[in-house]
Structures are given as C-alpha cells and as structure tokens.
Scaffold this motif. Structure first.
Motif, PDB file in Angstrom:
ATOM      1  N   ILE A   1       0.853  -1.187   0.000  1.00  0.00           N
ATOM      2  CA  ILE A   1       0.000   0.000   0.000  1.00  0.00           C
ATOM      3  C   ILE A   1       0.891   1.239   0.000  1.00  0.00           C
ATOM      4  CG2 ILE A   1      -0.241   0.026   2.517  1.00  0.00           C
ATOM      5  CD1 ILE A   1      -3.196   0.951   1.995  1.00  0.00           C
ATOM      6  N   SER A   2       0.493   2.229  -0.751  1.00  0.00           N
ATOM      7  CA  SER A   2       1.307   3.446  -0.895  1.00  0.00           C
ATOM      8  C   SER A   2       0.991   4.438   0.228  1.00  0.00           C
ATOM      9  CB  SER A   2       1.041   4.096  -2.246  1.00  0.00           C
ATOM     10  OG  SER A   2      -0.272   4.606  -2.294  1.00  0.00           O
ATOM     11  N   TYR A   3       1.919   5.368   0.424  1.00  0.00           N
ATOM     12  CA  TYR A   3       1.688   6.451   1.379  1.00  0.00           C
ATOM     13  C   TYR A   3       0.465   7.266   0.957  1.00  0.00           C
ATOM     14  CZ  TYR A   3       6.421   5.478   2.991  1.00  0.00           C
ATOM     15  OH  TYR A   3       7.534   4.881   3.482  1.00  0.00           O
ATOM     16  N   LEU A   4       0.290   7.428  -0.336  1.00  0.00           N
ATOM     17  CA  LEU A   4      -0.864   8.186  -0.840  1.00  0.00           C
ATOM     18  C   LEU A   4      -2.172   7.534  -0.401  1.00  0.00           C
ATOM     19  CD1 LEU A   4      -2.108  10.428  -2.589  1.00  0.00           C
ATOM     20  CD2 LEU A   4      -1.899   8.888  -4.541  1.00  0.00           C
ATOM     21  N   MET A   5      -2.288   6.222  -0.586  1.00  0.00           N
ATOM     22  CA  MET A   5      -3.522   5.537  -0.203  1.00  0.00           C
ATOM     23  C   MET A   5      -3.727   5.576   1.309  1.00  0.00           C
ATOM     24  SD  MET A   5      -4.847   4.992  -3.015  1.00  0.00           S
ATOM     25  CE  MET A   5      -6.319   4.287  -2.350  1.00  0.00           C
ATOM     26  N   LEU A   6      -2.644   5.416   2.070  1.00  0.00           N
ATOM     27  CA  LEU A   6      -2.755   5.500   3.533  1.00  0.00           C
ATOM     28  C   LEU A   6      -3.176   6.904   3.962  1.00  0.00           C
ATOM     29  CD1 LEU A   6       0.317   3.414   4.668  1.00  0.00           C
ATOM     30  CD2 LEU A   6      -2.073   2.929   5.184  1.00  0.00           C
TER      31      LEU A   6
ATOM     32  N   GLY B   1      -6.519   7.792   5.877  1.00  0.00           N
ATOM     33  CA  GLY B   1      -6.410   8.494   7.152  1.00  0.00           C
ATOM     34  C   GLY B   1      -7.241   9.765   7.179  1.00  0.00           C
ATOM     35  N   ALA B   2      -7.191  10.533   6.104  1.00  0.00           N
ATOM     36  CA  ALA B   2      -7.957  11.784   6.049  1.00  0.00           C
ATOM     37  C   ALA B   2      -9.459  11.526   6.038  1.00  0.00           C
ATOM     38  CB  ALA B   2      -7.541  12.593   4.821  1.00  0.00           C
ATOM     39  N   VAL B   3      -9.888  10.538   5.264  1.00  0.00           N
ATOM     40  CA  VAL B   3     -11.318  10.215   5.207  1.00  0.00           C
ATOM     41  C   VAL B   3     -11.808   9.770   6.592  1.00  0.00           C
ATOM     42  CG1 VAL B   3     -12.987   8.548   4.283  1.00  0.00           C
ATOM     43  CG2 VAL B   3     -11.430   9.729   2.736  1.00  0.00           C
ATOM     44  N   PHE B   4     -11.035   8.904   7.239  1.00  0.00           N
ATOM     45  CA  PHE B   4     -11.470   8.432   8.550  1.00  0.00           C
ATOM     46  C   PHE B   4     -11.278   9.484   9.641  1.00  0.00           C
ATOM     47  CE2 PHE B   4     -11.866   4.480   6.376  1.00  0.00           C
ATOM     48  CZ  PHE B   4     -12.962   3.898   7.009  1.00  0.00           C
ATOM     49  N   HIS B   5     -10.391  10.432   9.437  1.00  0.00           N
ATOM     50  CA  HIS B   5     -10.293  11.569  10.353  1.00  0.00           C
ATOM     51  C   HIS B   5     -11.614  12.336  10.317  1.00  0.00           C
ATOM     52  CE1 HIS B   5      -8.923  15.366  12.101  1.00  0.00           C
ATOM     53  NE2 HIS B   5      -7.861  14.712  12.533  1.00  0.00           N
ATOM     54  N   ASN B   6     -12.116  12.571   9.116  1.00  0.00           N
ATOM     55  CA  ASN B   6     -13.400  13.258   8.969  1.00  0.00           C
ATOM     56  C   ASN B   6     -14.553  12.440   9.552  1.00  0.00           C
ATOM     57  OD1 ASN B   6     -12.116  15.376   7.738  1.00  0.00           O
ATOM     58  ND2 ASN B   6     -12.748  14.839   5.669  1.00  0.00           N
ATOM     59  N   ILE B   7     -14.533  11.134   9.341  1.00  0.00           N
ATOM     60  CA  ILE B   7     -15.590  10.272   9.895  1.00  0.00           C
ATOM     61  C   ILE B   7     -15.535  10.286  11.425  1.00  0.00           C
ATOM     62  CG2 ILE B   7     -16.331   7.852  10.110  1.00  0.00           C
ATOM     63  CD1 ILE B   7     -15.605   7.559   7.102  1.00  0.00           C
ATOM     64  N   GLY B   8     -14.331  10.258  11.982  1.00  0.00           N
ATOM     65  CA  GLY B   8     -14.188  10.336  13.444  1.00  0.00           C
ATOM     66  C   GLY B   8     -14.744  11.642  13.993  1.00  0.00           C
ATOM     67  N   GLN B   9     -14.479  12.718  13.288  1.00  0.00           N
ATOM     68  CA  GLN B   9     -15.011  14.012  13.720  1.00  0.00           C
ATOM     69  C   GLN B   9     -16.537  14.039  13.620  1.00  0.00           C
ATOM     70  OE1 GLN B   9     -12.725  16.765  11.265  1.00  0.00           O
ATOM     71  NE2 GLN B   9     -11.424  17.225  13.030  1.00  0.00           N
ATOM     72  N   LEU B  10     -17.070  13.495  12.543  1.00  0.00           N
ATOM     73  CA  LEU B  10     -18.522  13.451  12.387  1.00  0.00           C
ATOM     74  C   LEU B  10     -19.154  12.588  13.481  1.00  0.00           C
ATOM     75  CD1 LEU B  10     -20.904  14.417  10.650  1.00  0.00           C
ATOM     76  CD2 LEU B  10     -20.653  12.336   9.311  1.00  0.00           C
ATOM     77  N   ALA B  11     -18.520  11.472  13.817  1.00  0.00           N
ATOM     78  CA  ALA B  11     -19.025  10.607  14.882  1.00  0.00           C
ATOM     79  C   ALA B  11     -19.005  11.333  16.229  1.00  0.00           C
ATOM     80  CB  ALA B  11     -18.205   9.325  14.960  1.00  0.00           C
TER      81      ALA B  11
ATOM     82  N   VAL C   1     -10.642  12.854   0.666  1.00  0.00           N
ATOM     83  CA  VAL C   1      -9.797  12.384  -0.436  1.00  0.00           C
ATOM     84  C   VAL C   1      -8.849  13.499  -0.879  1.00  0.00           C
ATOM     85  CG1 VAL C   1      -9.798  11.592  -2.840  1.00  0.00           C
ATOM     86  CG2 VAL C   1     -11.430  10.620  -1.199  1.00  0.00           C
ATOM     87  N   ALA C   2      -9.381  14.703  -1.027  1.00  0.00           N
ATOM     88  CA  ALA C   2      -8.545  15.842  -1.430  1.00  0.00           C
ATOM     89  C   ALA C   2      -7.491  16.149  -0.365  1.00  0.00           C
ATOM     90  CB  ALA C   2      -9.408  17.067  -1.694  1.00  0.00           C
ATOM     91  N   ALA C   3      -7.894  16.153   0.894  1.00  0.00           N
ATOM     92  CA  ALA C   3      -6.958  16.442   1.979  1.00  0.00           C
ATOM     93  C   ALA C   3      -5.888  15.361   2.083  1.00  0.00           C
ATOM     94  CB  ALA C   3      -7.708  16.563   3.306  1.00  0.00           C
ATOM     95  N   GLY C   4      -6.284  14.107   1.926  1.00  0.00           N
ATOM     96  CA  GLY C   4      -5.314  13.014   1.969  1.00  0.00           C
ATOM     97  C   GLY C   4      -4.278  13.121   0.869  1.00  0.00           C
ATOM     98  N   ALA C   5      -4.724  13.464  -0.319  1.00  0.00           N
ATOM     99  CA  ALA C   5      -3.785  13.637  -1.434  1.00  0.00           C
ATOM    100  C   ALA C   5      -2.855  14.825  -1.163  1.00  0.00           C
ATOM    101  CB  ALA C   5      -4.553  13.837  -2.737  1.00  0.00           C
ATOM    102  N   ALA C   6      -3.409  15.903  -0.612  1.00  0.00           N
ATOM    103  CA  ALA C   6      -2.591  17.089  -0.316  1.00  0.00           C
ATOM    104  C   ALA C   6      -1.559  16.791   0.769  1.00  0.00           C
ATOM    105  CB  ALA C   6      -3.488  18.251   0.112  1.00  0.00           C
ATOM    106  N   THR C   7      -1.959  16.109   1.836  1.00  0.00           N
ATOM    107  CA  THR C   7      -1.009  15.833   2.915  1.00  0.00           C
ATOM    108  C   THR C   7       0.039  14.809   2.477  1.00  0.00           C
ATOM    109  OG1 THR C   7      -2.553  14.258   3.934  1.00  0.00           O
ATOM    110  CG2 THR C   7      -2.525  16.494   4.819  1.00  0.00           C
TER     111      THR C   7
END
Length: 179
Positions: free
Chosen positions: A116-121, A125-135, A158-164
């Motif tokens: 798995i690439s750093y990009l996919m991780l 991570g960014a998507v689940f960061h947002n899900i954690g905040q929503l929860a 997805v955009a934030a993950g690609a940017a980071t």
C-alpha cells in the motif's frame, strides 16, 4: 507519491531520549503547520470546517517512520494544543479524528504490509479523520441532518489526503535530517 510502505526497513530504532526529542520536534512541526493552516483562508467558504489537515503530516511521518506510540503521542498532544487554543469542541474533534485516523492507517499497514502506498494511507487516514469528527459531533448533538454532511467530508477527505501525502513527500527530507 507511489512509494510503497516498507514497514520495518524505514523505522528508526530509538532510545528513550531520542524518541522524546523526535516526538517533541514532530509536535512542534504539527503545531507550526496547524497555526499556518489556520491563518489561510477557508478552502471552501460554503463548507465550514473543511481543511487540508497539514499538521497531520507530522503524525503520518511518526506513524510511517518511527512507531505507533510516537504517532499517537503527537496526535494526542496536538489535540491538547487545539483544545487550549481553539476550545473544547475543537479539541474533541481533533482527538476523535486523529485517533480513528491512526487506527485505520495502522490496520491498513498491517493488512497490506508493503503493498500500500503512502498516498492511499494518507487518503484513508484523512477520510477516517473526517468520519471520526462526524461521529464525535453526532455523539454530542442529535439530528439526522448531520449525515447530509458525510458526502462532503468524504470528498474533502480524499482531497486532503492527497494534499497531505504530497506535502509529506516534499517535507520528508527535512524530517529525515531530524533523525
């Protein structure tokens, strides 16, 4: 950023003093990136709270190249910084998103090892960061209308993950010199 994760080859063997110093430097980098990002105009003025999460670069570096204890330490200490500078709600959101993000990235690293690439991780991570905040928000407030925000958070994740991930790629040489 198509490099693959090399779980043990890239890890630093640290003693307690080095580990504490590196954790402190990463926390300082996270705080500087957080302050810098908060001084920028909103990414999308119509959608409140959407950011790139630049400070998560330090957490990801700790997770990928140091160890999970340091990554969790940086995320928790970063959340305390957010708590003291932006208030309790922001602190809870930072902690919930940060811890869920780390957990998901660790799980993916364990499941896929070096496939798995750093990009996919970073995107996960960014998507689940947002899900954690929503929860966290859903736990504090009631209302079904919050779920309407989920698609926006998924796309922005997805955009934030690609940017980071891209930022991590450019900052990595500086972080490597810290070791």
């Amino acid at each position: 950023m198509q490099e693959k994760i090399h779980t043990d080859k890239n890890k630093v063997n640290t003693g307690s003093t080095t580990e504490i110093a590196l954790t402190g430097l990463l926390l300082a980098a996270a705080i500087v990136l957080s302050v810098f990002e908060s001084s920028l105009p909103p990414v999308m003025a119509a959608v409140p709270g959407v950011k790139f999460g630049l400070s998560n670069v330090a957490v990801m570096y700790a997770l990928f190249f140091l160890n999970r204890r340091q990554a969790v330490s940086v995320a928790v200490l970063k959340s305390l910084f957010v708590l003291f500078t932006r208030g309790p709600m922001s602190g809870v959101l930072s902690l919930a998103g940060g811890l869920l993000s780390i957990f998901v990235m660790l799980l993916l690293m364990r499941l896929f090892k070096d496939r798995i690439s750093y990009l996919m991780l970073s995107i996960a991570g960014a998507v689940f960061h947002n899900i954690g905040q929503l929860a966290a928000v859903a736990a504090m407030f009631s209302g079904i209308y919050m779920m309407a925000y989920l698609p926006v958070l998924l796309v922005s994740g997805v955009a934030a993950g690609a940017a980071t991930a891209t930022l991590l790629k450019f900052i990595m040489p500086a972080f490597q010199r810290m070791r």
